[in-house]
Design a protein around this motif. Structure first.
Motif, PDB file in Angstrom:
ATOM      1  N   ARG A   1      -3.827 -20.872  30.054  1.00 51.44           N
ATOM      2  CA  ARG A   1      -3.129 -19.609  29.784  1.00 51.44           C
ATOM      3  C   ARG A   1      -3.820 -18.432  30.455  1.00 51.44           C
ATOM      4  O   ARG A   1      -3.179 -17.595  31.102  1.00 51.44           O
TER       5      ARG A   1
ATOM      6  N   THR B   1      -8.594 -26.162  26.390  1.00 50.59           N
ATOM      7  CA  THR B   1      -7.985 -26.408  27.705  1.00 50.59           C
ATOM      8  C   THR B   1      -6.720 -25.578  27.876  1.00 50.59           C
ATOM      9  O   THR B   1      -6.481 -24.987  28.938  1.00 50.59           O
ATOM     10  N   LEU B   2      -5.910 -25.520  26.837  1.00 50.02           N
ATOM     11  CA  LEU B   2      -4.674 -24.745  26.895  1.00 50.02           C
ATOM     12  C   LEU B   2      -4.968 -23.253  27.022  1.00 50.02           C
ATOM     13  O   LEU B   2      -4.273 -22.528  27.746  1.00 50.02           O
ATOM     14  N   GLU B   3      -5.994 -22.780  26.331  1.00 50.53           N
ATOM     15  CA  GLU B   3      -6.367 -21.368  26.431  1.00 50.53           C
ATOM     16  C   GLU B   3      -6.831 -21.026  27.836  1.00 50.53           C
ATOM     17  O   GLU B   3      -6.496 -19.960  28.374  1.00 50.53           O
TER      18      GLU B   3
ATOM     19  N   THR C   1       1.707 -30.625  23.072  1.00 49.37           N
ATOM     20  CA  THR C   1       0.328 -30.424  23.543  1.00 49.37           C
ATOM     21  C   THR C   1      -0.529 -31.678  23.430  1.00 49.37           C
ATOM     22  O   THR C   1      -1.751 -31.607  23.562  1.00 49.37           O
TER      23      THR C   1
ATOM     24  N   HIS D   1      -4.135 -32.542  25.133  1.00 48.24           N
ATOM     25  CA  HIS D   1      -4.747 -31.314  25.645  1.00 48.24           C
ATOM     26  C   HIS D   1      -5.397 -30.553  24.490  1.00 48.24           C
ATOM     27  O   HIS D   1      -4.727 -30.260  23.493  1.00 48.24           O
ATOM     28  N   SER D   2      -6.652 -30.209  24.633  1.00 45.88           N
ATOM     29  CA  SER D   2      -7.341 -29.461  23.588  1.00 45.88           C
ATOM     30  C   SER D   2      -6.890 -28.007  23.611  1.00 45.88           C
ATOM     31  O   SER D   2      -6.362 -27.510  24.619  1.00 45.88           O
ATOM     32  N   ILE D   3      -7.107 -27.311  22.492  1.00 50.48           N
ATOM     33  CA  ILE D   3      -6.777 -25.889  22.435  1.00 50.48           C
ATOM     34  C   ILE D   3      -7.567 -25.131  23.491  1.00 50.48           C
ATOM     35  O   ILE D   3      -7.039 -24.229  24.158  1.00 50.48           O
TER      36      ILE D   3
ATOM     37  N   CYS E   1       5.195 -28.959  18.137  1.00 54.30           N
ATOM     38  CA  CYS E   1       4.117 -28.313  18.899  1.00 54.30           C
ATOM     39  C   CYS E   1       3.010 -29.311  19.237  1.00 54.30           C
ATOM     40  O   CYS E   1       2.449 -29.285  20.346  1.00 54.30           O
ATOM     41  N   GLU E   2       2.684 -30.189  18.283  1.00 57.40           N
ATOM     42  CA  GLU E   2       1.639 -31.186  18.542  1.00 57.40           C
ATOM     43  C   GLU E   2       2.082 -32.176  19.600  1.00 57.40           C
ATOM     44  O   GLU E   2       1.275 -32.640  20.414  1.00 57.40           O
TER      45      GLU E   2
END
Length: 320
Positions: free
Chosen positions: A296, A291-293, A284, A287-289, A280-281
């Motif tokens: 999404r 940014t991913l949120e 991603t 990319h910060s969490i 998973c790391e």
């Protein structure tokens, strides 16, 4: 008993799910009281709803929606005393939830709806020690709560029909799609389906068949695209051609006996844990969490609009 319309909401527990509820409630113009034993909860909540707000603005806010309509009350009894609906989001520990819901039931008004966001426990288990068990119901959402419309409503053996109906009307009013689960069962409906896929995914990674990225790709570019419009039954119905499901079951039904799936999850060893975490790391990296949120959320907003365009029944203003 004459019940008041739902105007004030109390959210108990302000983790990811609790904060998602707060953002959704605020976006529909409600006053929200938040309570959490964490002394840093107010700061965390305000950060979370500020991050969610731009996405909610894209979907459309009601005229009275405001980030300023949230209030913090550390004392649980005071927090729930005047609430019309209480949304509980404590960690998934049976004794903790039973004790908390009992305290809430003793302090809340008799006509207040008490909804638990539990993803696994049955409402009959949770309402055992409650002073007014008839108004305790499961209202299980999905992350991010402020965008995804599904909420599973499950009544326990003591839950009144009136409470179930009031809860359904309320969640529909905030643009959610209530799924009334007719018989309580651990994990409700959606999570049981999700867990089955999750267990199989763990086996595939553990056995070295595929990486976490490859498993994700298998869903994203295959079943996931179809599932965004149609569930498994309708998807298989179309797989049967003109004869639909009847032909599909006749042709592919025997394959159900093949040992393709594992019913039990693999042991979550340290090696498997590291393999999953590292995968998973790697997926991603860079990319910060946050940014991913955001990615999404933007995707889900566009997808919800597409769903309404191509599947009229998905209109959020219509009943399920």
């Amino acid at each position: 008993m004459i019940t008041k319309p739902i105007k004030q909401i109390t959210v108990v527990g302000t983790g990811v799910i609790g904060n998602g509820w707060i953002a959704r409630f605020l976006s529909h113009g409600y006053d929200v009281v938040a309570t959490d034993p964490d002394p840093n909860s107010e700061k965390k909540v305000r950060q979370a709803i500020e991050l969610a707000w731009p996405s909610l603005e894209k979907l459309g806010l009601v005229a009275s929606a405001s980030l300023d309509r949230i209030y913090f009350e550390p004392n649980l009894k005071k927090a729930v005393a005047e609430a019309d609906l209480i949304q509980e989001n404590a960690p998934e520990r049976e004794e903790l939830k039973q004790r908390l819901l009992s305290d809430i039931s003793s302090a809340a008004r008799p006509d207040a709806i008490i909804s638990s966001s539990t993803s696994g426990f049955m409402p009959s288990t949770l309402q055992k020690s409650c002073k007014h068990p008839e108004r305790v119901i499961v209202a299980h959402p999905f992350n991010p709560v402020y965008l995804l419309p599904l909420v599973e409503l499950v009544g326990g053996k003591d839950t009144s029909t009136d409470v179930i109906n009031r809860a359904r009307e309320f969640y529909q009013s905030i643009n959610m799609k209530p799924l009334l689960v007719s018989r309580e069962i651990e994990g409700h409906v959606a999570d049981r389906l999700i867990e089955a896929l999750w267990r199989e995914a763990l086996h595939v990674v553990n056995d070295g068949v595929a990486t976490t990225e490859e498993v994700d790709a298998a869903i994203v570019y295959g079943a996931g695209l179809r599932w965004a419009l149609m569930g498994p039954f309708l998807t298989f119905h179309l797989a049967g051609g003109e004869e639909g499901m009847r032909h599909m079951l006749k042709q592919f039904g025997p394959a159900l006996k093949f040992p393709w799936t594992r019913l039990e999850a693999p042991e979550l060893t340290e090696a498997l844990t590291e393999k999953i975490v590292e995968g998973c790391e790697s997926q991603t990296a860079g990319h910060s969490i946050a940014t991913l949120e955001q990615r999404r959320d933007d995707f889900l907003i566009d997808l919800l609009k597409l769903l309404e365009k191509y599947w009229p029944a998905a209109n959020l203003n219509k009943n399920m």
